[in-house]
Design a protein around this motif. Structure first.
Motif, short mmCIF file in Angstrom:
data_model
loop_
_atom_site.label_atom_id
_atom_site.label_comp_id
_atom_site.label_asym_id
_atom_site.label_seq_id
_atom_site.Cartn_x
_atom_site.Cartn_y
_atom_site.Cartn_z
N MET A 178 -26.38 33.61 61.44
CA MET A 178 -27.00 33.15 61.78
C MET A 178 -27.54 31.61 60.24
O MET A 178 -27.89 30.78 59.78
CB MET A 178 -28.17 32.89 62.46
CG MET A 178 -27.45 33.52 64.07
SD MET A 178 -29.56 33.58 64.77
CE MET A 178 -30.23 34.79 64.21
N GLN A 179 -27.48 32.33 59.42
CA GLN A 179 -28.25 32.62 57.65
C GLN A 179 -26.89 31.37 57.52
O GLN A 179 -26.76 30.63 56.72
CB GLN A 179 -28.27 33.48 57.12
CG GLN A 179 -28.59 33.12 55.21
CD GLN A 179 -30.32 32.51 55.37
OE1 GLN A 179 -30.78 33.02 55.58
NE2 GLN A 179 -29.75 30.44 55.17
N CYS B 207 -26.34 31.84 67.46
CA CYS B 207 -27.48 33.52 68.05
C CYS B 207 -26.30 33.96 67.49
O CYS B 207 -25.15 34.15 67.86
CB CYS B 207 -26.91 33.31 70.14
SG CYS B 207 -28.33 34.75 70.47
N PRO C 126 -26.31 37.59 64.93
CA PRO C 126 -27.08 39.09 63.28
C PRO C 126 -27.51 37.48 62.30
O PRO C 126 -26.78 36.50 62.68
CB PRO C 126 -25.57 39.85 63.48
CG PRO C 126 -24.63 39.20 64.41
CD PRO C 126 -24.66 38.22 65.11
N GLU C 127 -28.31 37.76 62.38
CA GLU C 127 -29.45 37.20 60.65
C GLU C 127 -28.78 36.87 60.09
O GLU C 127 -28.34 35.34 59.81
CB GLU C 127 -30.93 37.86 60.40
CG GLU C 127 -31.38 36.90 59.34
CD GLU C 127 -31.33 35.30 60.31
OE1 GLU C 127 -31.71 34.79 59.20
OE2 GLU C 127 -31.96 35.20 61.39
N GLN D 293 -32.01 28.68 67.52
CA GLN D 293 -31.26 29.66 67.08
C GLN D 293 -31.47 31.08 67.97
O GLN D 293 -33.03 29.94 68.35
CB GLN D 293 -31.22 30.63 65.90
CG GLN D 293 -32.16 30.19 65.13
CD GLN D 293 -32.04 31.25 63.84
OE1 GLN D 293 -31.28 30.35 62.90
NE2 GLN D 293 -32.71 32.28 62.94
N SER E 189 -32.99 34.90 68.20
CA SER E 189 -32.89 36.40 67.73
C SER E 189 -32.18 37.00 68.43
O SER E 189 -32.84 37.35 69.33
CB SER E 189 -34.13 36.08 66.49
OG SER E 189 -33.37 37.94 66.24
N ARG F 93 -26.43 28.29 59.33
CA ARG F 93 -27.77 27.29 58.09
C ARG F 93 -27.19 26.28 57.06
O ARG F 93 -27.66 25.29 56.92
CB ARG F 93 -28.88 28.02 58.63
CG ARG F 93 -29.69 28.20 60.02
CD ARG F 93 -31.04 28.44 59.88
NE ARG F 93 -31.36 29.31 59.11
CZ ARG F 93 -32.00 31.17 59.49
NH1 ARG F 93 -31.27 31.40 60.41
NH2 ARG F 93 -31.85 31.71 58.07
N LEU G 78 -38.12 28.41 60.42
CA LEU G 78 -37.18 28.83 58.83
C LEU G 78 -37.39 28.59 57.92
O LEU G 78 -37.89 27.18 57.43
CB LEU G 78 -35.82 27.66 59.47
CG LEU G 78 -35.33 27.87 61.36
CD1 LEU G 78 -33.75 26.93 61.40
CD2 LEU G 78 -34.35 29.36 61.10
N ASP H 129 -36.02 28.32 54.74
CA ASP H 129 -34.76 28.63 54.27
C ASP H 129 -34.43 27.20 53.14
O ASP H 129 -35.17 25.99 53.27
CB ASP H 129 -33.10 27.89 55.03
CG ASP H 129 -32.39 28.63 55.90
OD1 ASP H 129 -33.33 30.09 55.75
OD2 ASP H 129 -32.03 28.02 57.45
N GLN I 85 -32.91 39.97 67.53
CA GLN I 85 -34.21 41.24 66.73
C GLN I 85 -35.20 40.50 67.99
O GLN I 85 -36.60 41.28 68.86
CB GLN I 85 -34.57 41.69 65.61
CG GLN I 85 -33.36 41.54 64.99
CD GLN I 85 -32.89 42.87 65.53
OE1 GLN I 85 -33.76 44.13 66.20
NE2 GLN I 85 -31.19 43.37 65.27
#
Length: 358
Positions: free
Chosen positions: A228-229, A222, A224-225, A247, A249, A232, A263, A265, A251
């Motif tokens: 977390m990116q 957990c 900010p994006e 995870q 978010s 990952r 996801l 990715d 937001q």
């Protein structure tokens, strides 16, 4: 002598009843913990990691804001949320400036699917940044109060040591719970105060140092994006089973299982063809998405200076002229260089057709 209270006979709080703020505890800068109780004495029943939605009476009108519960359902007489104001915060800023003990507000919930109870495992790896620590704190406190000995590697990333939330509480729990391993990662130390822990942005090297058995752990993340990116990317690049990655978010926390986003990715796939065009050599080499630019360069008889082959030293930095790559580096290239079109050949995987200045 006080009479014992029969908890089993007390009602459970429903969100039709307003909550009263009973304490406000300053934490790190621009951050505070707000504790609420139900005037009726009702108890709180929720899953560790879930969130509440607060109805906040701002001067320009009511707004709704969602916050993860930082307390644990194992302590049901009150509920606590810990909030951090960002530069553009409206609701959180209002809370820090105006919400005081004695005030009552409407609260909805609890809700959310981000809880270890949905994914039982023998080993956990909790990774968070900033106030993303709150659901991890709730889950860890629940396991601490449960009385058994869990196996948790708890990693939190912050800009500076003074911005680490719940540091004292977690380190105290770790002294009483042998299965709790707390790891702090900071970007920069405080002036005049030595820092002996991990320093830098979270990457594959730090992952291996804080939890060498990460492949065996259920991962919860957990923050900010962009953070977390990076987590990952580090996991996928090391072959982690992403079905065991979960995870939440900042937001848009998921209230139901159906709302948990898929996801998308980029994960290099050896079954998908790609090709690399070497502009200076005027050669094109076929490969797959699972081949690094450096490996294809060497196989073609060309040469790029290289060192660590792990995205740290930056020796293999080259310019990408066209196309896209999936690059998972460990600090060997700056954001300015990336924006200018440079890549590290050792940790860049071609996505389709890519042209490099080699």
């Amino acid at each position: 002598m006080n009479e014992l209270v029969d908890v089993s006979r007390q009602s459970t709080w429903k969100d039709s009843e307003e909550l009263e703020c009973v304490s406000v505890i300053p934490e790190v800068p621009n951050t505070a913990s707000f504790t609420f109780r139900a005037a009726s004495g009702a108890l709180f029943d929720f899953q560790p990691g879930q969130f509440l939605t607060l109805e906040l009476p701002l001067p320009d009108g009511v707004i709704h804001r969602t916050y993860t519960i930082s307390s644990s359902p194992s302590r049901p007489r009150s509920v606590t949320i810990t909030v951090k104001a960002q530069p553009d915060s409206m609701g959180t800023r209002w809370m820090l400036d105006n919400l005081v003990p004695g005030m009552r507000i409407r609260v909805m919930g609890p809700a959310g699917q981000f809880t270890h109870l949905n994914y039982p495992a023998e080993k956990y790896l909790f990774i968070s940044a900033g106030s993303g620590i709150t659901p991890m704190m709730s889950m860890t406190t629940w396991m601490f109060d449960h009385g058994s000995e869990p196996d948790i590697v708890f990693v939190n990333c912050a800009r500076r040591p003074s911005e680490i939330l719940f540091r004292n509480q977690l380190e105290h729990m770790a002294t009483r719970l042998p299965g709790l391993y707390v790891k702090w990662v900071i970007e920069e130390p405080e002036r005049f105060l030595p820092w002996t822990g991990f320093q830098g942005r979270f990457n594959q090297l730090i992952l291996g140092l804080v939890a060498s058995d990460y492949l065996e752990r259920e991962v919860f993340c957990c923050g900010p994006e962009p953070f977390m990116q990076s987590v990952r990317d580090a996991l996928t690049g090391l072959g982690y089973d992403m079905d065991r990655y979960h995870q939440e978010s900042f937001q848009a926390p998921a209230a139901t299982e159906a709302e948990i986003p898929e996801l998308d990715d980029v994960i290099p796939d050896a079954s998908i063809d790609a090709e690399i065009v070497f502009a200076q050599a005027q050669r094109t080499e076929a490969c797959t998405q699972n081949d690094t630019v450096l490996a294809v360069t060497r196989a073609s008889g060309l040469n790029i200076p290289s060192g660590c082959t792990f995205g740290v030293c930056g020796t293999c930095k080259i310019r990408k002229l066209e196309g896209e790559v999936h690059m998972v580096h460990n600090g060997g290239i700056s954001e300015d260089d990336i924006a200018a079109g440079y890549i590290l050949a050792c940790c860049s995987y071609p996505v389709g057709r890519v042209t490099v200045d080699v």
